[in-house]
Design a protein around this motif. Structure first.
Motif, PDB file in Angstrom:
ATOM      1  N   ALA A  63       0.815  -1.224   0.000  1.00  0.00           N
ATOM      2  CA  ALA A  63       0.000   0.000   0.000  1.00  0.00           C
ATOM      3  C   ALA A  63       0.843   1.265   0.000  1.00  0.00           C
ATOM      4  O   ALA A  63       0.363   2.324  -0.413  1.00  0.00           O
ATOM      5  N   ASN A  64       2.081   1.195   0.433  1.00  0.00           N
ATOM      6  CA  ASN A  64       2.916   2.393   0.471  1.00  0.00           C
ATOM      7  C   ASN A  64       3.829   2.527  -0.757  1.00  0.00           C
ATOM      8  O   ASN A  64       4.738   3.328  -0.771  1.00  0.00           O
ATOM      9  N   HIS A  65       3.543   1.763  -1.808  1.00  0.00           N
ATOM     10  CA  HIS A  65       4.299   1.884  -3.059  1.00  0.00           C
ATOM     11  C   HIS A  65       3.671   2.984  -3.920  1.00  0.00           C
ATOM     12  O   HIS A  65       2.451   3.106  -3.968  1.00  0.00           O
ATOM     13  N   PRO A  66       4.476   3.792  -4.598  1.00  0.00           N
ATOM     14  CA  PRO A  66       3.922   4.880  -5.412  1.00  0.00           C
ATOM     15  C   PRO A  66       2.968   4.417  -6.521  1.00  0.00           C
ATOM     16  O   PRO A  66       2.098   5.168  -6.937  1.00  0.00           O
ATOM     17  N   LYS A  67       3.109   3.193  -6.989  1.00  0.00           N
ATOM     18  CA  LYS A  67       2.232   2.687  -8.053  1.00  0.00           C
ATOM     19  C   LYS A  67       1.040   1.884  -7.520  1.00  0.00           C
ATOM     20  O   LYS A  67       0.300   1.290  -8.297  1.00  0.00           O
ATOM     21  N   PHE A  68       0.863   1.887  -6.204  1.00  0.00           N
ATOM     22  CA  PHE A  68      -0.284   1.209  -5.596  1.00  0.00           C
ATOM     23  C   PHE A  68      -1.565   1.822  -6.138  1.00  0.00           C
ATOM     24  O   PHE A  68      -1.759   3.034  -6.087  1.00  0.00           O
ATOM     25  N   LYS A  69      -2.397   0.991  -6.710  1.00  0.00           N
ATOM     26  CA  LYS A  69      -3.649   1.454  -7.312  1.00  0.00           C
ATOM     27  C   LYS A  69      -4.744   0.439  -6.967  1.00  0.00           C
ATOM     28  O   LYS A  69      -5.042  -0.456  -7.762  1.00  0.00           O
ATOM     29  N   PRO A  70      -5.340   0.550  -5.784  1.00  0.00           N
ATOM     30  CA  PRO A  70      -6.280  -0.464  -5.342  1.00  0.00           C
ATOM     31  C   PRO A  70      -7.606  -0.484  -6.094  1.00  0.00           C
ATOM     32  O   PRO A  70      -8.307  -1.489  -6.078  1.00  0.00           O
ATOM     33  N   ASP A  71      -7.953   0.597  -6.767  1.00  0.00           N
ATOM     34  CA  ASP A  71      -9.164   0.640  -7.586  1.00  0.00           C
ATOM     35  C   ASP A  71      -8.772   0.500  -9.044  1.00  0.00           C
ATOM     36  O   ASP A  71      -8.067   1.346  -9.586  1.00  0.00           O
ATOM     37  N   ASN A  72      -9.210  -0.569  -9.659  1.00  0.00           N
ATOM     38  CA  ASN A  72      -8.912  -0.840 -11.068  1.00  0.00           C
ATOM     39  C   ASN A  72      -7.418  -0.966 -11.352  1.00  0.00           C
ATOM     40  O   ASN A  72      -6.972  -0.695 -12.446  1.00  0.00           O
ATOM     41  N   GLY A  73      -6.653  -1.382 -10.368  1.00  0.00           N
ATOM     42  CA  GLY A  73      -5.215  -1.557 -10.550  1.00  0.00           C
ATOM     43  C   GLY A  73      -4.833  -2.978 -10.906  1.00  0.00           C
ATOM     44  O   GLY A  73      -3.682  -3.261 -11.173  1.00  0.00           O
ATOM     45  N   TYR A  74      -5.787  -3.870 -10.908  1.00  0.00           N
ATOM     46  CA  TYR A  74      -5.623  -5.282 -11.204  1.00  0.00           C
ATOM     47  C   TYR A  74      -4.503  -5.894 -10.355  1.00  0.00           C
ATOM     48  O   TYR A  74      -4.757  -6.282  -9.240  1.00  0.00           O
ATOM     49  N   VAL A  79      -6.661  -7.223  -3.607  1.00  0.00           N
ATOM     50  CA  VAL A  79      -6.391  -8.482  -2.910  1.00  0.00           C
ATOM     51  C   VAL A  79      -7.008  -9.621  -3.712  1.00  0.00           C
ATOM     52  O   VAL A  79      -8.212  -9.632  -3.953  1.00  0.00           O
ATOM     53  N   TRP A  80      -6.169 -10.545  -4.121  1.00  0.00           N
ATOM     54  CA  TRP A  80      -6.611 -11.771  -4.795  1.00  0.00           C
ATOM     55  C   TRP A  80      -6.534 -12.875  -3.754  1.00  0.00           C
ATOM     56  O   TRP A  80      -5.490 -13.077  -3.113  1.00  0.00           O
ATOM     57  N   GLN A 126     -10.820  -4.594  -2.839  1.00  0.00           N
ATOM     58  CA  GLN A 126     -10.090  -3.355  -2.601  1.00  0.00           C
ATOM     59  C   GLN A 126      -9.511  -3.458  -1.188  1.00  0.00           C
ATOM     60  O   GLN A 126     -10.244  -3.660  -0.230  1.00  0.00           O
ATOM     61  N   PRO A 127      -8.193  -3.385  -1.012  1.00  0.00           N
ATOM     62  CA  PRO A 127      -7.570  -3.640   0.281  1.00  0.00           C
ATOM     63  C   PRO A 127      -7.822  -2.591   1.366  1.00  0.00           C
ATOM     64  O   PRO A 127      -7.739  -2.905   2.547  1.00  0.00           O
ATOM     65  N   VAL A 128      -8.143  -1.376   0.981  1.00  0.00           N
ATOM     66  CA  VAL A 128      -8.333  -0.301   1.958  1.00  0.00           C
ATOM     67  C   VAL A 128      -9.786  -0.206   2.419  1.00  0.00           C
ATOM     68  O   VAL A 128     -10.059   0.026   3.591  1.00  0.00           O
ATOM     69  N   THR A 129     -10.722  -0.448   1.506  1.00  0.00           N
ATOM     70  CA  THR A 129     -12.148  -0.319   1.839  1.00  0.00           C
ATOM     71  C   THR A 129     -12.862  -1.653   1.991  1.00  0.00           C
ATOM     72  O   THR A 129     -13.924  -1.720   2.597  1.00  0.00           O
ATOM     73  N   GLY A 130     -12.334  -2.710   1.395  1.00  0.00           N
ATOM     74  CA  GLY A 130     -12.984  -4.020   1.420  1.00  0.00           C
ATOM     75  C   GLY A 130     -13.996  -4.222   0.311  1.00  0.00           C
ATOM     76  O   GLY A 130     -14.611  -5.288   0.215  1.00  0.00           O
ATOM     77  N   LYS A 131     -14.179  -3.236  -0.550  1.00  0.00           N
ATOM     78  CA  LYS A 131     -15.161  -3.333  -1.636  1.00  0.00           C
ATOM     79  C   LYS A 131     -14.797  -4.472  -2.591  1.00  0.00           C
ATOM     80  O   LYS A 131     -13.651  -4.649  -2.972  1.00  0.00           O
ATOM     81  N   GLY A 132     -15.821  -5.252  -2.987  1.00  0.00           N
ATOM     82  CA  GLY A 132     -15.615  -6.310  -3.961  1.00  0.00           C
ATOM     83  C   GLY A 132     -15.346  -5.733  -5.337  1.00  0.00           C
ATOM     84  O   GLY A 132     -15.972  -4.753  -5.738  1.00  0.00           O
TER      85      GLY A 132
END
Length: 153
Positions: A63-74, A79-80, A126-132
């Motif tokens: 989560a602290n990487h500059p390219k972290f993109k939890p929404d539509n980041g595949y 989280v897989w 989504q790792p921050v919100t838990g959204k599917g």
């Protein structure tokens, strides 16, 4: 493993490490090829709430990487379940049952719809919100949840 306490992927030719901490770091632990010392170092990263121990834990990129993109980041943050399973199961294999159970509890209870009757288990979360995210009724994710729940602890 480097001093960072993580296992990294390499470029296709195998000559250069790709120094981005992600789910590839769980595989040597799950495969039981890591030393006890290496797993202890990796565990510190896996339990760090600023990197991998997110609301729904063990994203594909810290989560602290500059390219972290939890929404539509595949593969740049969602989280897989199979990848998270490798990390959690690997910790169990090395005797870190308490830590593995804490991560598994968050993985089950913080991911949208997993424990709610009539909802769908999703392809990833989504790792921050838990959204599917992505596909609905994803059997690969469901099977990894079942494996986590049915294993001897």
């Amino acid at each position: 493993m480097l001093a960072t306490g993580w296992f990294y992927d390499t470029t296709i030719d195998g000559k250069t490490l790709i120094k981005a901490m992600g789910c590839e770091g769980y595989c040597p632990i799950w495969a039981e090829v890591a030393s006890a010392e290496q797993v202890k170092a990796a565990k510190i990263n896996m339990l760090d709430s600023a990197s991998l121990n997110t609301f729904v834990p063990l994203p594909t990129l810290v989560a602290n990487h500059p390219k972290f993109k939890p929404d539509n980041g595949y593969w740049r943050g969602p989280v897989w379940l199979d990848q998270s399973y490798f990390g959690i199961n690997g910790l169990e294999k090395y005797g870190y049952t308490k830590e593995a159970n804490e991560l598994a509890h968050k993985l089950i209870h913080n991911a949208e719809g997993v424990v709610d009757k009539g909802t769908s288990i999703r392809e990833n979360y989504q790792p921050v919100t838990g959204k599917g995210l992505e596909a609905f009724n994803f059997s690969w994710s469901a099977s990894h949840y079942l494996m986590s729940l049915l294993e001897d602890k």
